[in-house]
Scaffold this motif. Structure first.
Motif, mmCIF file in Angstrom:
data_model
loop_
_atom_site.group_PDB
_atom_site.id
_atom_site.type_symbol
_atom_site.label_atom_id
_atom_site.label_comp_id
_atom_site.label_asym_id
_atom_site.label_seq_id
_atom_site.Cartn_x
_atom_site.Cartn_y
_atom_site.Cartn_z
ATOM 1 N N ILE A 31 -4.627 -5.260 -34.320
ATOM 2 C CA ILE A 31 -5.906 -4.729 -33.350
ATOM 3 C C ILE A 31 -5.574 -4.811 -31.884
ATOM 4 C CG2 ILE A 31 -8.015 -5.581 -32.763
ATOM 5 C CD1 ILE A 31 -8.471 -6.627 -35.607
ATOM 6 N N GLY A 32 -4.627 -5.621 -31.423
ATOM 7 C CA GLY A 32 -4.332 -5.652 -29.912
ATOM 8 C C GLY A 32 -3.506 -4.333 -29.527
ATOM 9 N N ASN A 33 -2.554 -3.922 -30.494
ATOM 10 C CA ASN A 33 -1.741 -2.689 -30.307
ATOM 11 C C ASN A 33 -2.800 -1.449 -30.062
ATOM 12 O OD1 ASN A 33 0.601 -3.872 -30.169
ATOM 13 N ND2 ASN A 33 0.934 -3.581 -32.282
ATOM 14 N N ILE A 34 -3.694 -1.475 -31.008
ATOM 15 C CA ILE A 34 -4.720 -0.367 -30.974
ATOM 16 C C ILE A 34 -5.436 -0.286 -29.653
ATOM 17 C CG2 ILE A 34 -6.992 0.539 -32.029
ATOM 18 C CD1 ILE A 34 -5.769 -0.458 -34.724
ATOM 19 N N LEU A 35 -6.006 -1.640 -29.535
ATOM 20 C CA LEU A 35 -6.431 -1.758 -28.022
ATOM 21 C C LEU A 35 -5.939 -1.187 -26.689
ATOM 22 C CD1 LEU A 35 -8.606 -5.134 -28.589
ATOM 23 C CD2 LEU A 35 -9.477 -2.865 -28.437
ATOM 24 N N ASN A 36 -4.570 -1.492 -26.948
ATOM 25 C CA ASN A 36 -3.694 -1.368 -25.770
ATOM 26 C C ASN A 36 -3.510 0.355 -25.620
ATOM 27 O OD1 ASN A 36 -3.087 -3.800 -25.115
ATOM 28 N ND2 ASN A 36 -1.034 -3.806 -26.200
ATOM 29 N N ARG A 37 -3.566 1.090 -26.726
ATOM 30 C CA ARG A 37 -3.380 2.498 -26.767
ATOM 31 C C ARG A 37 -4.542 2.825 -26.244
ATOM 32 N NH1 ARG A 37 -0.929 1.732 -31.790
ATOM 33 N NH2 ARG A 37 -2.858 2.419 -33.070
ATOM 34 N N LEU A 38 -5.943 2.303 -26.366
ATOM 35 C CA LEU A 38 -6.985 2.840 -25.992
ATOM 36 C C LEU A 38 -7.287 2.755 -24.344
ATOM 37 C CD1 LEU A 38 -9.244 1.976 -29.049
ATOM 38 C CD2 LEU A 38 -8.552 4.483 -28.469
ATOM 39 N N GLY A 39 -6.384 1.871 -24.075
ATOM 40 C CA GLY A 39 -6.561 1.325 -22.400
ATOM 41 C C GLY A 39 -7.297 0.108 -22.349
ATOM 42 N N TYR A 40 -7.270 -0.621 -23.248
ATOM 43 C CA TYR A 40 -8.129 -1.891 -22.988
ATOM 44 C C TYR A 40 -7.040 -3.069 -23.034
ATOM 45 C CZ TYR A 40 -12.345 0.483 -23.921
ATOM 46 O OH TYR A 40 -13.359 1.311 -23.794
ATOM 47 N N ARG A 41 -6.193 -2.941 -22.014
ATOM 48 C CA ARG A 41 -4.984 -3.885 -21.795
ATOM 49 C C ARG A 41 -5.393 -5.205 -21.503
ATOM 50 N NH1 ARG A 41 0.002 -1.623 -22.847
ATOM 51 N NH2 ARG A 41 -0.121 0.776 -22.765
ATOM 52 N N VAL A 42 -4.725 -6.352 -21.607
ATOM 53 C CA VAL A 42 -4.838 -7.422 -20.909
ATOM 54 C C VAL A 42 -4.592 -7.425 -19.651
ATOM 55 C CG1 VAL A 42 -4.140 -9.859 -20.757
ATOM 56 C CG2 VAL A 42 -4.436 -8.901 -23.197
ATOM 57 N N ARG A 43 -5.609 -7.917 -18.734
ATOM 58 C CA ARG A 43 -5.370 -7.603 -17.212
ATOM 59 C C ARG A 43 -5.737 -8.960 -16.302
ATOM 60 N NH1 ARG A 43 -4.961 -2.096 -16.746
ATOM 61 N NH2 ARG A 43 -5.808 -0.853 -18.332
ATOM 62 N N ARG A 44 -4.985 -8.943 -15.225
ATOM 63 C CA ARG A 44 -5.470 -10.337 -14.431
ATOM 64 C C ARG A 44 -6.752 -9.790 -13.837
ATOM 65 N NH1 ARG A 44 0.057 -12.223 -11.913
ATOM 66 N NH2 ARG A 44 1.236 -12.883 -13.760
ATOM 67 N N VAL A 45 -7.594 -10.825 -13.493
ATOM 68 C CA VAL A 45 -8.800 -10.676 -12.574
ATOM 69 C C VAL A 45 -7.974 -10.028 -11.160
ATOM 70 C CG1 VAL A 45 -10.624 -11.606 -11.290
ATOM 71 C CG2 VAL A 45 -10.071 -12.523 -13.506
ATOM 72 N N HIS A 46 -8.578 -8.911 -10.644
ATOM 73 C CA HIS A 46 -8.136 -8.101 -9.495
ATOM 74 C C HIS A 46 -8.861 -8.705 -8.188
ATOM 75 C CE1 HIS A 46 -7.232 -4.269 -7.272
ATOM 76 N NE2 HIS A 46 -6.244 -5.142 -6.915
ATOM 77 N N LYS A 47 -8.163 -9.369 -7.336
ATOM 78 C CA LYS A 47 -8.717 -9.555 -6.047
ATOM 79 C C LYS A 47 -9.028 -8.107 -5.298
ATOM 80 C CE LYS A 47 -6.948 -14.262 -5.832
ATOM 81 N NZ LYS A 47 -6.224 -15.397 -5.073
ATOM 82 N N ALA A 48 -10.170 -7.690 -5.343
ATOM 83 C CA ALA A 48 -10.306 -6.370 -4.691
ATOM 84 C C ALA A 48 -11.551 -6.259 -3.854
ATOM 85 C CB ALA A 48 -10.544 -5.216 -5.979
ATOM 86 N N LYS A 49 -12.520 -7.345 -3.832
ATOM 87 C CA LYS A 49 -13.587 -7.329 -3.229
ATOM 88 C C LYS A 49 -13.498 -8.047 -1.969
ATOM 89 C CE LYS A 49 -16.749 -7.177 -6.944
ATOM 90 N NZ LYS A 49 -17.833 -7.977 -7.591
ATOM 91 N N PRO A 50 -13.543 -7.344 -0.748
ATOM 92 C CA PRO A 50 -13.279 -8.066 0.401
ATOM 93 C C PRO A 50 -14.218 -9.185 0.821
ATOM 94 C CG PRO A 50 -13.902 -5.884 1.068
ATOM 95 C CD PRO A 50 -13.768 -5.835 -0.448
ATOM 96 N N VAL A 51 -13.946 -10.136 1.422
ATOM 97 C CA VAL A 51 -14.829 -11.375 1.679
ATOM 98 C C VAL A 51 -15.822 -10.894 2.647
ATOM 99 C CG1 VAL A 51 -15.028 -13.616 2.599
ATOM 100 C CG2 VAL A 51 -13.104 -13.123 0.938
ATOM 101 N N LYS A 52 -15.481 -10.084 3.714
ATOM 102 C CA LYS A 52 -16.274 -10.174 4.809
ATOM 103 C C LYS A 52 -15.919 -8.455 5.177
ATOM 104 C CE LYS A 52 -16.432 -14.693 6.562
ATOM 105 N NZ LYS A 52 -16.225 -15.274 8.080
ATOM 106 N N ARG A 53 -16.824 -7.985 5.831
ATOM 107 C CA ARG A 53 -16.737 -6.451 6.638
ATOM 108 C C ARG A 53 -17.144 -6.423 8.010
ATOM 109 N NH1 ARG A 53 -16.316 -2.068 3.309
ATOM 110 N NH2 ARG A 53 -17.593 -0.524 4.639
ATOM 111 N N VAL A 54 -16.635 -5.953 8.967
ATOM 112 C CA VAL A 54 -17.106 -5.771 10.285
ATOM 113 C C VAL A 54 -17.880 -4.526 10.216
ATOM 114 C CG1 VAL A 54 -15.337 -7.335 11.197
ATOM 115 C CG2 VAL A 54 -14.866 -4.749 11.144
#
Length: 285
Positions: free
Chosen positions: A22-45
């Motif tokens: 099942i894990g291999n099938i999910l990988n092929r479908l693009g649902y891989r195990v991923r780390r939490v991505h620090k993408a949201k900036p804390v602040k903006r000017v």
């Protein structure tokens, strides 16, 4: 996921493939195990969008000129040299043994990276002292000496960078040393700063992540070991140029206010974004 289907849909255990399948099938479908991505900036000017527009404009203009070279520079946290564990893993018959306490290191290195954005060529300068404005510019000079023949003639150097304390546009020592670099090498320097809290958009940040993945499972017990592991990584299938800058630097060096007035007069600051866009024209012979 397998257990949820059994519990919620009343399927029998033998009717489902094993969890690995099942894990291999999910990988092929693009649902891989991923780390939490620090993408949201804390602040903006307020000027964040305007700063990004300026960054894109200057970078695009540089990339379209044959006599302009765009680089991205950044430093990373001081690296302790010794048998310290960084939580990485490596394949072997035995686990690598590190010190069980983070003792005071005998040596430290300051990594400074210079990425030639379009070609992907990367240079790493390891300093043996402190991260200062003088160290950053001194790291630029040996890189320039090695690379300028490749890009002749080169009349403009565009530098993408973040708003670190040592390379801020109001840092007197940094501006003075860049002016000297421009004069010595007869090249116009264009400083392009990314908005505050958005340093991850600086192209070189991707390189540091690859280096950390490459060496985090080993012990950097000596300076030579650090240099070796840095030389053996690859970025876009190319190994970086690695140099050691063995020179002492003092913290807190500043240019006197009166002396800096002359330096400030030669800086061409952006009209509406004076902190984030600066041009330095070469002077003298």
């Amino acid at each position: 996921m397998r257990q949820a289907w059994i519990d919620q849909k009343s399927w029998q255990d033998g009717q489902w493939p094993c969890a690995n399948t099942i894990g291999n099938i999910l990988n092929r479908l693009g649902y891989r195990v991923r780390r939490v991505h620090k993408a949201k900036p804390v602040k903006r000017v307020r000027a964040t969008e305007a700063i990004f527009d300026h960054v894109h404009q200057e970078n695009h203009a540089s990339d379209g000129r044959e006599d302009s070279l765009r680089i991205s520079i950044d430093t990373k946290a001081t690296l302790n040299v010794g048998a310290f564990s960084r939580g990485g893993t490596s394949r072997g018959s035995k686990a690598i043994q590190a010190w069980d306490h983070d003792m005071r290191p005998k040596e430290k290195l300051v990594p400074c990276g210079i990425l030639e954005v379009l070609s992907g060529l990367w240079t790493i300068i390891f300093g043996t002292s402190r991260e200062t404005s003088a160290f950053l510019v001194d790291g630029l000079q040996p890189w320039w000496n090695l690379r300028q023949d490749r890009y002749q003639p080169m009349r403009q150097l565009v530098i993408d960078l973040d708003n670190g304390p040592q390379n801020a546009s109001w840092r007197t020592q940094f501006m003075q040393r860049l002016g000297e670099f421009a004069d010595r090498n007869a090249v116009e320097i264009v400083l392009v700063y990314y908005p505050p809290y958005h340093s991850k958009y600086n192209p070189i940040e991707r390189c540091w992540g690859i280096l950390e993945e490459h060496w985090h499972g080993t012990l950097r017990e000596t300076v030579d070991t650090v240099l070796h592991w840095a030389r053996t990584m690859t970025w876009k299938a190319v190994r970086p140029l690695v140099q050691l800058l063995d020179k002492a630097y003092a913290n807190g060096v500043r240019v006197a206010k009166k002396a800096f007035q002359k330096i400030e007069e030669r800086l061409e600051r952006h009209v509406s974004l004076p902190t984030y866009g600066i041009r330095i024209q070469p002077q003298g012979g």
